[in-house]
Design a protein around this motif. Structure first.
Motif, PDB file in Angstrom:
ATOM      1  N   VAL A 211       0.933  -1.170  -0.025  1.00  0.00           N
ATOM      2  CA  VAL A 211      -0.027  -0.024  -0.079  1.00  0.00           C
ATOM      3  C   VAL A 211       0.901   1.373   0.037  1.00  0.00           C
ATOM      4  O   VAL A 211       0.654   2.200  -0.587  1.00  0.00           O
ATOM      5  CB  VAL A 211      -0.931   0.115   1.183  1.00  0.00           C
ATOM      6  CG1 VAL A 211      -1.662   1.334   1.225  1.00  0.00           C
ATOM      7  CG2 VAL A 211      -1.819  -1.188   1.098  1.00  0.00           C
ATOM      8  N   ILE A 212       1.752   1.244   0.929  1.00  0.00           N
ATOM      9  CA  ILE A 212       2.814   2.481   0.967  1.00  0.00           C
ATOM     10  C   ILE A 212       3.550   2.864  -0.134  1.00  0.00           C
ATOM     11  O   ILE A 212       3.609   3.716  -0.723  1.00  0.00           O
ATOM     12  CB  ILE A 212       3.906   2.347   2.055  1.00  0.00           C
ATOM     13  CG1 ILE A 212       3.219   2.166   3.506  1.00  0.00           C
ATOM     14  CG2 ILE A 212       4.836   3.400   2.138  1.00  0.00           C
ATOM     15  CD1 ILE A 212       3.990   1.739   4.730  1.00  0.00           C
ATOM     16  N   ASP A 213       3.771   1.530  -0.963  1.00  0.00           N
ATOM     17  CA  ASP A 213       4.649   1.935  -2.059  1.00  0.00           C
ATOM     18  C   ASP A 213       4.180   1.849  -3.345  1.00  0.00           C
ATOM     19  O   ASP A 213       4.450   1.973  -4.481  1.00  0.00           O
ATOM     20  CB  ASP A 213       5.942   0.512  -2.507  1.00  0.00           C
ATOM     21  CG  ASP A 213       6.898   0.567  -1.400  1.00  0.00           C
ATOM     22  OD1 ASP A 213       7.223   1.527  -0.648  1.00  0.00           O
ATOM     23  OD2 ASP A 213       7.213  -0.606  -1.066  1.00  0.00           O
ATOM     24  N   ASN A 214       2.611   1.660  -3.175  1.00  0.00           N
ATOM     25  CA  ASN A 214       1.840   1.823  -4.364  1.00  0.00           C
ATOM     26  C   ASN A 214       1.794   0.706  -5.430  1.00  0.00           C
ATOM     27  O   ASN A 214       1.901   0.758  -6.671  1.00  0.00           O
ATOM     28  CB  ASN A 214       1.407   2.964  -5.095  1.00  0.00           C
ATOM     29  CG  ASN A 214       0.274   2.975  -5.953  1.00  0.00           C
ATOM     30  OD1 ASN A 214      -0.898   2.428  -5.283  1.00  0.00           O
ATOM     31  ND2 ASN A 214       0.348   4.020  -6.894  1.00  0.00           N
ATOM     32  N   SER A 215       2.218  -0.903  -4.959  1.00  0.00           N
ATOM     33  CA  SER A 215       2.917  -1.600  -5.866  1.00  0.00           C
ATOM     34  C   SER A 215       1.535  -2.515  -6.414  1.00  0.00           C
ATOM     35  O   SER A 215       0.612  -2.546  -5.721  1.00  0.00           O
ATOM     36  CB  SER A 215       3.604  -2.683  -4.990  1.00  0.00           C
ATOM     37  OG  SER A 215       4.724  -2.176  -4.469  1.00  0.00           O
ATOM     38  N   ASP A 216       1.846  -2.805  -7.671  1.00  0.00           N
ATOM     39  CA  ASP A 216       0.753  -3.597  -8.372  1.00  0.00           C
ATOM     40  C   ASP A 216       0.682  -5.041  -8.217  1.00  0.00           C
ATOM     41  O   ASP A 216      -0.195  -5.585  -8.097  1.00  0.00           O
ATOM     42  CB  ASP A 216       1.005  -3.289  -9.849  1.00  0.00           C
ATOM     43  CG  ASP A 216       0.797  -1.998 -10.313  1.00  0.00           C
ATOM     44  OD1 ASP A 216      -0.333  -1.112  -9.769  1.00  0.00           O
ATOM     45  OD2 ASP A 216       1.103  -1.414 -11.210  1.00  0.00           O
ATOM     46  N   THR A 217       1.956  -5.811  -7.949  1.00  0.00           N
ATOM     47  CA  THR A 217       2.031  -7.231  -7.821  1.00  0.00           C
ATOM     48  C   THR A 217       2.995  -7.462  -6.449  1.00  0.00           C
ATOM     49  O   THR A 217       3.565  -6.828  -6.000  1.00  0.00           O
ATOM     50  CB  THR A 217       2.483  -7.881  -8.887  1.00  0.00           C
ATOM     51  OG1 THR A 217       4.064  -7.336  -9.232  1.00  0.00           O
ATOM     52  CG2 THR A 217       1.936  -7.463 -10.294  1.00  0.00           C
ATOM     53  N   ARG A 218       2.622  -8.789  -6.178  1.00  0.00           N
ATOM     54  CA  ARG A 218       3.234  -9.278  -5.018  1.00  0.00           C
ATOM     55  C   ARG A 218       3.370 -10.796  -5.204  1.00  0.00           C
ATOM     56  O   ARG A 218       2.206 -11.574  -5.496  1.00  0.00           O
ATOM     57  CB  ARG A 218       2.638  -9.001  -3.635  1.00  0.00           C
ATOM     58  CG  ARG A 218       3.128  -9.828  -2.525  1.00  0.00           C
ATOM     59  CD  ARG A 218       4.707  -9.439  -1.918  1.00  0.00           C
ATOM     60  NE  ARG A 218       4.726  -8.000  -1.725  1.00  0.00           N
ATOM     61  CZ  ARG A 218       5.978  -7.509  -1.346  1.00  0.00           C
ATOM     62  NH1 ARG A 218       7.046  -8.179  -1.342  1.00  0.00           N
ATOM     63  NH2 ARG A 218       5.972  -6.339  -0.983  1.00  0.00           N
ATOM     64  N   ARG A 219       4.685 -11.373  -5.578  1.00  0.00           N
ATOM     65  CA  ARG A 219       4.757 -12.907  -5.563  1.00  0.00           C
ATOM     66  C   ARG A 219       3.896 -13.334  -6.982  1.00  0.00           C
ATOM     67  O   ARG A 219       3.331 -14.389  -6.983  1.00  0.00           O
ATOM     68  CB  ARG A 219       4.061 -13.513  -4.626  1.00  0.00           C
ATOM     69  CG  ARG A 219       5.175 -13.413  -3.105  1.00  0.00           C
ATOM     70  CD  ARG A 219       4.466 -14.001  -1.887  1.00  0.00           C
ATOM     71  NE  ARG A 219       5.310 -13.786  -0.737  1.00  0.00           N
ATOM     72  CZ  ARG A 219       4.858 -14.170   0.428  1.00  0.00           C
ATOM     73  NH1 ARG A 219       3.582 -14.464   0.735  1.00  0.00           N
ATOM     74  NH2 ARG A 219       5.820 -13.956   1.315  1.00  0.00           N
ATOM     75  N   GLY A 220       4.072 -12.546  -7.942  1.00  0.00           N
ATOM     76  CA  GLY A 220       3.589 -12.631  -9.119  1.00  0.00           C
ATOM     77  C   GLY A 220       2.019 -12.583  -9.367  1.00  0.00           C
ATOM     78  O   GLY A 220       1.283 -12.865 -10.336  1.00  0.00           O
ATOM     79  N   LEU A 221       1.267 -12.213  -8.352  1.00  0.00           N
ATOM     80  CA  LEU A 221      -0.159 -11.865  -8.139  1.00  0.00           C
ATOM     81  C   LEU A 221      -0.570 -10.522  -7.881  1.00  0.00           C
ATOM     82  O   LEU A 221       0.288  -9.604  -7.542  1.00  0.00           O
ATOM     83  CB  LEU A 221      -0.729 -12.900  -7.247  1.00  0.00           C
ATOM     84  CG  LEU A 221      -0.632 -14.267  -7.368  1.00  0.00           C
ATOM     85  CD1 LEU A 221      -0.989 -15.172  -5.877  1.00  0.00           C
ATOM     86  CD2 LEU A 221      -1.378 -14.653  -8.287  1.00  0.00           C
TER      87      LEU A 221
END
Length: 356
Positions: A95-105
């Motif tokens: 959430v903080i980094d506004n990331s789109d993916t995590r562990r390919g999902l």
């Protein structure tokens, strides 16, 4: 250690996975009594938990065994609780980094934003996803404590483990805040990156899980200095490897787009070394591009070239080697039980020679 298992992590993983699955299934029933709307939230948590490497439970378990702890099922429950702390940290970090993916999902907040959009609910889907993810992260933090406390270990052992357990949870949150501060300051020094790395990653990934294992086995006072001498350098090496993979790793293996750390503007040692070693003009352009969420693949390749050509990548690899040597030296003690000392030596390789 059972030779039928290929590593100290895979030795621990089946039992940890089973403990996590059972715990979440029991809590799912409780959550659904509150409201059927919570089902997608628990689904999102299960998806997050499914992909973990179980590094932290492994260090807790081998810290216990190194302190003379016996092979009892309750230690797996207590160690598995650390995966909820990890899930909390990752969900909030995305959430903080506004990331789109995590562990390919899709990252948890993206997944929950998609739920909002698909349901046709009113309001902003992005804000809903972020808010729901923060709440899920908070729930993970609560369940971390609940799983530890209900592990079935004797009450005196749980009380002894409380100090490192609580300290670990406080330190990771403090480290997250320091990371935010250094990003806002646009800090470019190795010292600043090391401080964040120490609290946000090294302590809660390796040092404190080892401390927890020792405390649960009743040997914290004796083994905490030994485990710190091993765990802190290894924890920093672990995060350094992670930072290198965040820029140079294969997305098919890391589960994140290539160069995402550069788009997010993470102030890592790799970045600090690049800005220190690169020619002034290249360093200035590198700094200008760092943190641009629209960074193109071509721009990422240029930044990678600057990292490599400046000698920053080689400098980080040398740091990893030095920290690995420190951790290896720290294991040369009779204070740790033999089978655990062998497992901890194998964990040095597992933590620092990763390709993803």
């Amino acid at each position: 250690m059972d030779s039928s298992h290929s590593s100290p992590v895979t030795f621990v993983r089946p039992a940890v996975d089973a403990e996590l699955s059972g715990f979440v299934q029991r809590r799912r029933a409780e959550m659904l009594e509150i409201g059927e709307e919570l089902a997608p939230v628990i689904d999102a948590l299960e998806a997050m938990l499914a992909g973990g490497k179980r590094i932290r439970p492994a260090f807790c378990y081998w810290g216990w065994r190194g302190a003379g702890g016996s092979e009892v099922p309750e230690i797996y429950t207590a160690a598995a609780a650390l995966e909820f702390l990890q899930a909390c940290a990752l969900i909030h970090d995305d959430v903080i980094d506004n990331s789109d993916t995590r562990r390919g999902l899709p990252a948890t907040h993206r997944r929950l934003a998609a739920l909002h959009a698909a349901s046709g609910w009113s309001g902003d889907s992005t804000a809903f996803g972020q808010g729901a993810a923060v709440l899920l992260g908070d729930l993970c933090l609560a369940w971390c404590d609940e799983m530890y406390q209900s592990s079935g270990l004797p009450e005196p052992a749980l009380r002894a483990g409380r100090a490192p357990f609580d300290r670990m949870r406080s330190e990771v949150m403090a480290g997250q805040y320091l990371d935010l501060v250094e990003q806002a300051r646009r800090a470019d020094t190795v010292d600043a990156a090391l401080r964040v790395m120490s609290y946000k990653a090294a302590r809660y990934t390796i040092q404190r899980p080892l401390h927890l294992g020792a405390a649960l086995a009743g040997r914290y006072a004796e083994l905490a200095p030994v485990y710190s001498a091993y765990g802190m350098p290894l924890g920093i090496a672990f995060q350094l490897r992670d930072d290198v993979l965040g820029v140079f790793g294969d997305p098919a293996q890391t589960g994140k787009p290539a160069g995402d750390d550069l788009r997010e503007g993470k102030r890592t040692i790799l970045v600090a070394e690049t800005l220190r070693l690169a020619p002034a003009a290249e360093a200035a352009e590198f700094r200008r591009r760092l943190g641009d969420p629209e960074l193109s693949a071509e721009a990422v390749r240029w930044m990678r070239d600057v990292i490599t050509d400046s000698g920053a990548l080689a400098a980080c690899e040398r740091r990893i080697d030095r920290y690995v040597e420190e951790a290896t030296t720290a294991l040369q003690t009779d204070a740790i039980a033999d089978d655990a000392r062998s497992a901890l030596a194998d964990l040095i390789v597992a933590a620092t020679a990763r390709k993803h």
